[in-house]
Design a protein around this motif. Sequence first.
Motif, short mmCIF file in Angstrom:
data_model
loop_
_atom_site.label_atom_id
_atom_site.label_comp_id
_atom_site.label_asym_id
_atom_site.label_seq_id
_atom_site.Cartn_x
_atom_site.Cartn_y
_atom_site.Cartn_z
N CYS A 238 47.87 83.70 94.99
CA CYS A 238 48.11 84.98 95.36
C CYS A 238 48.66 85.16 96.59
O CYS A 238 49.53 86.04 96.77
N TYR A 239 47.97 84.75 97.68
CA TYR A 239 48.42 84.94 99.09
C TYR A 239 49.72 84.31 99.25
O TYR A 239 50.47 84.82 100.04
N ALA A 240 49.83 83.11 98.64
CA ALA A 240 51.11 82.48 98.99
C ALA A 240 52.27 83.38 98.31
O ALA A 240 53.42 83.25 98.89
N LEU A 241 51.95 83.74 97.22
CA LEU A 241 53.36 84.48 96.68
C LEU A 241 53.37 85.86 97.43
O LEU A 241 54.72 86.35 97.73
N THR A 242 52.49 86.53 97.90
CA THR A 242 52.36 87.44 98.78
C THR A 242 53.46 87.47 100.03
O THR A 242 54.53 88.09 100.15
N LEU A 243 53.21 86.15 100.64
CA LEU A 243 54.22 85.79 101.88
C LEU A 243 55.58 85.44 101.37
O LEU A 243 56.65 85.82 102.20
N VAL A 244 55.85 84.85 100.32
CA VAL A 244 57.07 84.62 99.73
C VAL A 244 57.90 85.82 99.71
O VAL A 244 58.90 85.92 99.89
N PHE A 245 57.18 86.77 98.92
CA PHE A 245 57.90 88.13 98.33
C PHE A 245 58.09 88.86 99.80
O PHE A 245 59.41 89.57 99.74
N LEU A 268 48.30 83.94 108.77
CA LEU A 268 47.11 83.24 109.24
C LEU A 268 45.67 84.09 109.03
O LEU A 268 44.77 83.24 108.50
N HIS A 269 45.99 85.41 108.89
CA HIS A 269 44.61 86.10 108.41
C HIS A 269 44.45 85.78 107.12
O HIS A 269 43.16 85.57 106.58
N LEU A 270 45.08 85.89 106.23
CA LEU A 270 45.23 85.46 104.79
C LEU A 270 44.55 84.13 104.80
O LEU A 270 43.65 83.79 103.58
N GLY A 271 45.05 83.20 105.31
CA GLY A 271 44.62 81.83 105.37
C GLY A 271 43.22 81.72 105.53
O GLY A 271 42.37 81.02 105.23
N TRP A 272 42.94 82.39 106.70
CA TRP A 272 41.38 82.38 107.30
C TRP A 272 40.53 82.90 106.30
O TRP A 272 39.53 82.34 105.86
N GLN A 273 41.11 83.96 105.51
CA GLN A 273 40.05 84.62 104.27
C GLN A 273 39.95 83.31 103.27
O GLN A 273 38.74 83.22 102.70
N VAL A 274 40.92 82.76 102.89
CA VAL A 274 40.80 81.75 101.85
C VAL A 274 39.81 80.83 102.33
O VAL A 274 39.10 80.29 101.45
N ALA A 275 39.80 80.33 103.64
CA ALA A 275 39.22 79.19 103.94
C ALA A 275 37.65 79.64 104.16
O ALA A 275 36.78 78.82 103.91
N ARG A 276 37.44 80.82 104.33
CA ARG A 276 35.96 81.30 104.34
C ARG A 276 35.28 81.84 102.97
O ARG A 276 34.12 82.42 102.97
N ILE A 277 36.21 82.02 101.90
CA ILE A 277 35.49 82.18 100.53
C ILE A 277 34.56 81.34 100.17
O ILE A 277 34.51 80.13 100.10
N ASP A 278 33.14 82.01 99.78
CA ASP A 278 32.09 81.36 99.30
C ASP A 278 31.81 81.91 98.04
O ASP A 278 31.10 83.29 98.07
N ARG A 279 31.68 81.38 96.70
CA ARG A 279 31.62 82.23 95.64
C ARG A 279 30.01 82.68 95.56
O ARG A 279 29.78 83.80 95.08
N ALA A 280 29.01 82.03 96.24
CA ALA A 280 27.67 82.33 96.36
C ALA A 280 27.24 83.76 97.35
O ALA A 280 26.25 83.77 97.43
N ARG A 293 42.11 95.23 105.52
CA ARG A 293 42.92 96.57 106.22
C ARG A 293 43.38 96.11 107.54
O ARG A 293 44.53 96.41 107.91
N ASP A 294 42.73 95.16 108.50
CA ASP A 294 43.37 94.64 109.69
C ASP A 294 44.67 93.91 109.51
O ASP A 294 45.57 94.10 110.25
N ALA A 295 44.67 93.09 108.39
CA ALA A 295 45.60 92.15 108.18
C ALA A 295 46.94 93.15 107.84
O ALA A 295 48.00 92.91 108.40
N GLY A 296 46.67 94.14 107.03
CA GLY A 296 47.86 94.88 106.64
C GLY A 296 48.44 95.73 107.88
O GLY A 296 49.28 96.02 107.85
N LEU A 297 47.21 96.02 108.73
CA LEU A 297 47.84 96.79 109.89
C LEU A 297 48.42 96.19 111.01
O LEU A 297 49.43 96.68 111.64
N ILE A 298 48.26 94.88 111.06
CA ILE A 298 49.04 93.88 111.93
C ILE A 298 50.35 94.00 111.35
O ILE A 298 51.48 94.00 112.24
N LEU A 299 50.60 93.78 110.15
CA LEU A 299 52.11 93.81 109.59
C LEU A 299 52.57 94.92 109.93
O LEU A 299 54.00 94.87 110.10
N PHE A 300 52.10 96.07 109.57
CA PHE A 300 52.84 97.20 109.77
C PHE A 300 53.10 97.49 111.15
O PHE A 300 54.23 98.13 111.57
N ALA A 301 52.06 97.21 111.84
CA ALA A 301 52.55 97.32 113.53
C ALA A 301 53.72 96.73 114.07
O ALA A 301 54.41 97.10 114.73
#
Length: 309
Positions: A238-245, A268-280, A293-301
Amino acid sequence: MERPGTPSLPDAVKGHWADRWAPAGVRPYLRLARIERPIGWWLLLLPCWWSAALAAIAAGQPWPNPIHCLLFLIGAVAMRGAGCTYNDIVDRDLDTRVERTRQRPLPSGQVSLKGALAFLALQGIVGLLVLLQFNAFAIATGFASLGVVALYPFMKRFFWMPQIVLGLAFAWGALMGWAAAFGFLSWAPILLYLGSIAWVVGYDTIYALQDIEDDEIAGIKSSARFFGENVKLGVGICYALTLVFITAALTLVRAGWPSFAGLSLFALHLGWQVARIDRADGAGALRLFRANRDAGLILFAAMTLDCFI
């Protein structure tokens, strides 16, 4: 100080003013609108701001239209609240079967169904007044989103990826900023919209990890359950598609280096999120979700800096 008899919901911001200082009779309605969980309106707002910045880059303006950005802020708070109120009206029976949601104002009896309907109408009026400040095309574009918004609460009952429908609704702002600026749409905002949809599906899959066990018991479908053990891969796609589009959208408007530098930080922020995912780890999932929110604000800024430079 938290008043007795109105416990904060598990995913609310601790010590939020709506829980600490709002009058007791108003507090359940603020919770119905998720005021004490501002991340929702931030995530609804950010695609609007991205779109306004994209339009400013395309038009050679020195910054995104500040009046439009303010209107989008007001509209995001009102319409996110209206959407949550509508969702809770539809889901009031399902919410009693999920630990995280059974203390919401409707299933817990803090707000009556009639009161919730009246509050929904009030928020809708605020949203309408905001929408009417734009040009006719933007107004029509805004109204076109209502069908998707109305459909979303029902999807979790039979569709394994209800987050896609949520994305169609929550990413709609990616069209609105451009429509408000130009009075038409083109490929750039459409690509931004597609990227925003993929972003919503990704971060809401992370959010859904909090409820995965209760959702199985209640028979509620979600992308977190659909991806199962492969949830990192699913969110990563999903995040890869986000970046492509979004890359394609920025390329079409001939964005400069600040936009692409910001997009790199966003990636980089999205990649950090994926690396930190823990289903439990439900608490960790909530933190990752809020971090968007912070990821989106970085892009807007970065896009705003691009306009200025």
